[in-house]
Design a protein around this motif. Structure first.
Motif, short mmCIF file in Angstrom:
data_model
loop_
_atom_site.label_atom_id
_atom_site.label_comp_id
_atom_site.label_asym_id
_atom_site.label_seq_id
_atom_site.Cartn_x
_atom_site.Cartn_y
_atom_site.Cartn_z
N TYR A 184 61.50 -71.20 -19.09
CA TYR A 184 61.66 -70.58 -17.77
C TYR A 184 62.14 -71.60 -16.75
O TYR A 184 63.03 -71.31 -15.94
N PHE A 185 61.59 -72.81 -16.81
CA PHE A 185 62.01 -73.86 -15.88
C PHE A 185 63.46 -74.29 -16.15
O PHE A 185 64.22 -74.57 -15.22
N ARG A 186 63.84 -74.30 -17.42
CA ARG A 186 65.23 -74.63 -17.74
C ARG A 186 66.18 -73.56 -17.20
O ARG A 186 67.30 -73.87 -16.78
N GLU A 187 65.73 -72.32 -17.21
CA GLU A 187 66.55 -71.25 -16.66
C GLU A 187 66.77 -71.45 -15.16
O GLU A 187 67.86 -71.24 -14.64
N LEU A 188 65.73 -71.91 -14.47
CA LEU A 188 65.87 -72.20 -13.04
C LEU A 188 66.87 -73.34 -12.83
O LEU A 188 67.71 -73.29 -11.92
N HIS A 189 66.78 -74.37 -13.68
CA HIS A 189 67.73 -75.48 -13.59
C HIS A 189 69.16 -75.00 -13.83
O HIS A 189 70.10 -75.42 -13.15
N SER A 190 69.32 -74.10 -14.81
CA SER A 190 70.67 -73.64 -15.14
C SER A 190 71.30 -72.82 -14.02
O SER A 190 72.52 -72.71 -13.94
N PHE A 216 55.92 -65.32 -18.69
CA PHE A 216 56.98 -66.31 -18.50
C PHE A 216 56.95 -67.42 -19.56
O PHE A 216 57.70 -68.38 -19.44
N SER A 217 56.09 -67.31 -20.56
CA SER A 217 55.87 -68.41 -21.50
C SER A 217 56.91 -68.44 -22.62
O SER A 217 57.53 -67.42 -22.95
N ASN A 218 57.08 -69.63 -23.19
CA ASN A 218 57.98 -69.78 -24.35
C ASN A 218 57.54 -68.90 -25.51
O ASN A 218 58.36 -68.34 -26.25
N LYS A 219 56.24 -68.78 -25.68
CA LYS A 219 55.69 -68.01 -26.80
C LYS A 219 56.14 -66.56 -26.72
O LYS A 219 56.56 -65.96 -27.73
N PHE A 220 56.07 -65.98 -25.54
CA PHE A 220 56.46 -64.58 -25.38
C PHE A 220 57.98 -64.43 -25.36
O PHE A 220 58.50 -63.37 -25.70
N SER A 279 63.12 -59.16 -31.24
CA SER A 279 62.95 -60.00 -30.06
C SER A 279 62.28 -59.19 -28.97
O SER A 279 62.20 -57.95 -29.04
N THR A 280 61.79 -59.89 -27.97
CA THR A 280 61.22 -59.23 -26.80
C THR A 280 62.21 -59.34 -25.64
O THR A 280 63.15 -60.13 -25.68
N GLY A 281 61.96 -58.57 -24.60
CA GLY A 281 62.84 -58.63 -23.43
C GLY A 281 62.34 -59.58 -22.36
O GLY A 281 62.86 -59.56 -21.23
N ASN A 282 61.36 -60.42 -22.69
CA ASN A 282 60.74 -61.27 -21.66
C ASN A 282 61.72 -62.25 -21.02
O ASN A 282 61.73 -62.41 -19.79
N ALA A 283 62.52 -62.93 -21.82
CA ALA A 283 63.43 -63.95 -21.28
C ALA A 283 64.41 -63.31 -20.30
O ALA A 283 64.60 -63.82 -19.18
N LYS A 284 65.02 -62.21 -20.70
CA LYS A 284 65.98 -61.54 -19.83
C LYS A 284 65.30 -60.96 -18.61
O LYS A 284 65.80 -61.07 -17.48
N PHE A 285 64.15 -60.36 -18.82
CA PHE A 285 63.42 -59.73 -17.71
C PHE A 285 63.04 -60.77 -16.66
O PHE A 285 63.27 -60.57 -15.46
N CYS A 286 62.46 -61.88 -17.09
CA CYS A 286 62.03 -62.91 -16.14
C CYS A 286 63.23 -63.53 -15.41
O CYS A 286 63.15 -63.83 -14.21
N ALA A 287 64.33 -63.69 -16.12
CA ALA A 287 65.53 -64.25 -15.48
C ALA A 287 66.06 -63.30 -14.41
O ALA A 287 66.40 -63.74 -13.30
N GLU A 288 66.10 -62.01 -14.72
CA GLU A 288 66.64 -61.05 -13.77
C GLU A 288 65.72 -60.88 -12.57
O GLU A 288 66.18 -60.78 -11.42
N LEU A 328 49.70 -78.34 -19.10
CA LEU A 328 50.44 -77.86 -20.27
C LEU A 328 51.51 -76.83 -19.92
O LEU A 328 52.42 -76.57 -20.71
N ILE A 329 51.41 -76.25 -18.73
CA ILE A 329 52.38 -75.23 -18.32
C ILE A 329 53.79 -75.81 -18.29
O ILE A 329 54.77 -75.12 -18.59
N ARG A 330 53.91 -77.09 -17.99
CA ARG A 330 55.22 -77.73 -17.95
C ARG A 330 55.94 -77.59 -19.30
O ARG A 330 57.16 -77.43 -19.35
#
Length: 422
Positions: free
Chosen positions: A38-44, A237-241, A256-265, A30-32
């Motif tokens: 997060y995986f899409r960010e890696l692709h981008s 790293f989850s979509n939920k967070f 919003s939370t800072g998770n998306a930006k934090f994980c990307a950086e 289910l992690i996929r």
């Protein structure tokens, strides 16, 4: 040593300029989908992402002497073991060869995964423990285990100035590093009211980790330049967070939370897309000249300069810092000087050669949290004056010259008086 440093630098530059092949190991299919953003960010970012089960019997990181993947992401905290040819030794060898790794843990961290983290230099808390905060937590979570964290590292090389952004939503286990560690840095730490414990279990003992001592995300930069990020939370790293709009225990709803930006950086730093330094145009010469000699004479005036650039935002940019030093060493430093710069990445200084001859080294050893280390060494010889290079008459010696002449004159007069006066 300079040649090895140059080869390592060229290898780092080549790895930066190419899109990386990333292997993601998961212990839950289910992690996929739960971590798809997060995986899409890696692709981008141009990476080629391959997602496989951690227990796949065909897993391998290398084919004979060729590495199949450039980066490794382990999202398998509860895995009892890894399949195929991958084990702790294989992951450590992957790191020792200069490749980067991101590891996510959880409160159900298995013993093999905990051992792997320990081998890297991060000690994770025991199985079943979690970071708990009874003051600053998110409403609607059992045991107050979903907390907000904003203890960001002050290194812009790691987070790119993210310190002023939204707090990060966190649910997982805490870790720690040896205080003597020179390779690791805490990227995210817990708030002062948080501590590590077993949720729902009363205890009168002092928590082993609490407040800022509870490391939530740790970055390790090995001596060979490889980088490892260890997070105590897979949910980080989850979509939920990423998309959560939590309500705090004080009744405040965050937009919003800072998770998306934090994980990307953090991932950009881990994958050498930020905080990479390179040195070029190392040069030394006598003051007023341009030719670079192999030797200097004692008390010569010399100049030393080099260029430093930082890889950031997909390109090399001038590095600006006021703490770059050069040492002139023969066993011990005879000179240690902070270099000036022109805001364009060019660093320079000048000084007088010591009045002691021998073999010296220009040494620039620059180690700062979040940046790749710079170790530059240039050897030169320092010789004394030749016999025909000394001054014939020294101004400071005039009194001695006068005393010698007066002694000779007195002896001459005494001899005349002694021999011819009756």
């Amino acid at each position: 040593m300079c040649r090895l440093f140059t080869l390592a630098l060229l290898a780092a530059i080549c790895s930066i300029s190419l899109a990386a092949k990333v292997l993601v190991l998961q212990d839950d299919p289910l992690i996929r989908s739960t971590h798809s953003r997060y995986f899409r960010e890696l692709h981008s970012q141009g990476h080629t992402v391959t997602i496989k089960s951690v227990t796949d019997s065909n897993l391998k990181l290398r084919d004979w002497d060729d590495w199949i993947y450039d980066k490794l992401v382990i999202f398998a905290p509860s895995a009892p073991d890894m399949g195929g040819d991958i084990d702790d030794d294989a992951v450590l060898e992957f790191i020792e060869s200069g490749h980067d790794v991101v590891i996510a843990a959880s409160s159900q961290l298995s013993d093999p995964m905990r051992k792997l983290c320990e081998s890297i230099g991060v000690d994770m808390e025991g199985k079943g423990t979690a970071v708990v905060d009874h003051v600053d937590h998110v409403l609607g979570t059992h045991g107050h285990t979903t907390v907000l964290a904003d203890g960001f590292s002050n290194s812009d090389a790691i987070l790119g100035g993210i310190g002023s952004r939204a707090p990060v939503l966190y649910q997982g286990v805490a870790g720690s590093m040896s205080p003597e560690s020179t390779l690791g840095t805490v990227i995210l730490s817990a708030r002062d009211t948080a501590f590590s414990t077993v949720p729902g279990k009363a205890s009168l003992e002092t928590p082993s980790l609490a407040g800022g001592h509870a490391a939530l995300v740790v970055g390790i930069q090995a001596r060979n330049g490889a980088r490892v990020v260890v997070s105590g939370s897979l949910d980080l790293f989850s979509n939920k967070f990423f998309s959560a709009k939590p309500v705090t225990s004080q009744g405040e709803r965050l937009e919003s939370t800072g998770n998306a930006k934090f994980c990307a950086e953090v991932t950009k730093w881990a994958f050498h897309e930020r905080g990479v330094l390179r040195v070029s145009n190392v040069h030394h010469n006598k003051a007023g000249l341009t030719e670079q000699p192999d030797w200097y004479r004692i008390t010569d005036d010399l100049e030393f300069a080099l260029d430093i650039h930082e890889f950031s935002g997909g390109s090399w940019k001038p590095y600006r810092a006021d703490d770059v030093q050069v040492e002139f060493i023969m066993l011990d430093p005879y000179q240690r000087i902070t270099m000036k710069h022109n805001n364009e990445g060019h660093y320079f200084t000048s000084f007088k050669v010591p009045d002691t001859y021998g073999v010296y080294k220009f040494v620039v050893s620059y180690h700062r949290a979040g940046y790749t280390a710079l170790d530059v060494v240039k050897r030169v010889s320092v010789r004394p004056f030749r016999h025909n290079e000394f001054e014939r008459f020294l101004t400071a010696a005039y009194p001695y010259y006068a005393s010698v002449l007066s002694t000779m004159a007195a002896f001459f007069i005494f001899s005349l008086v002694f021999l011819y006066h009756k």
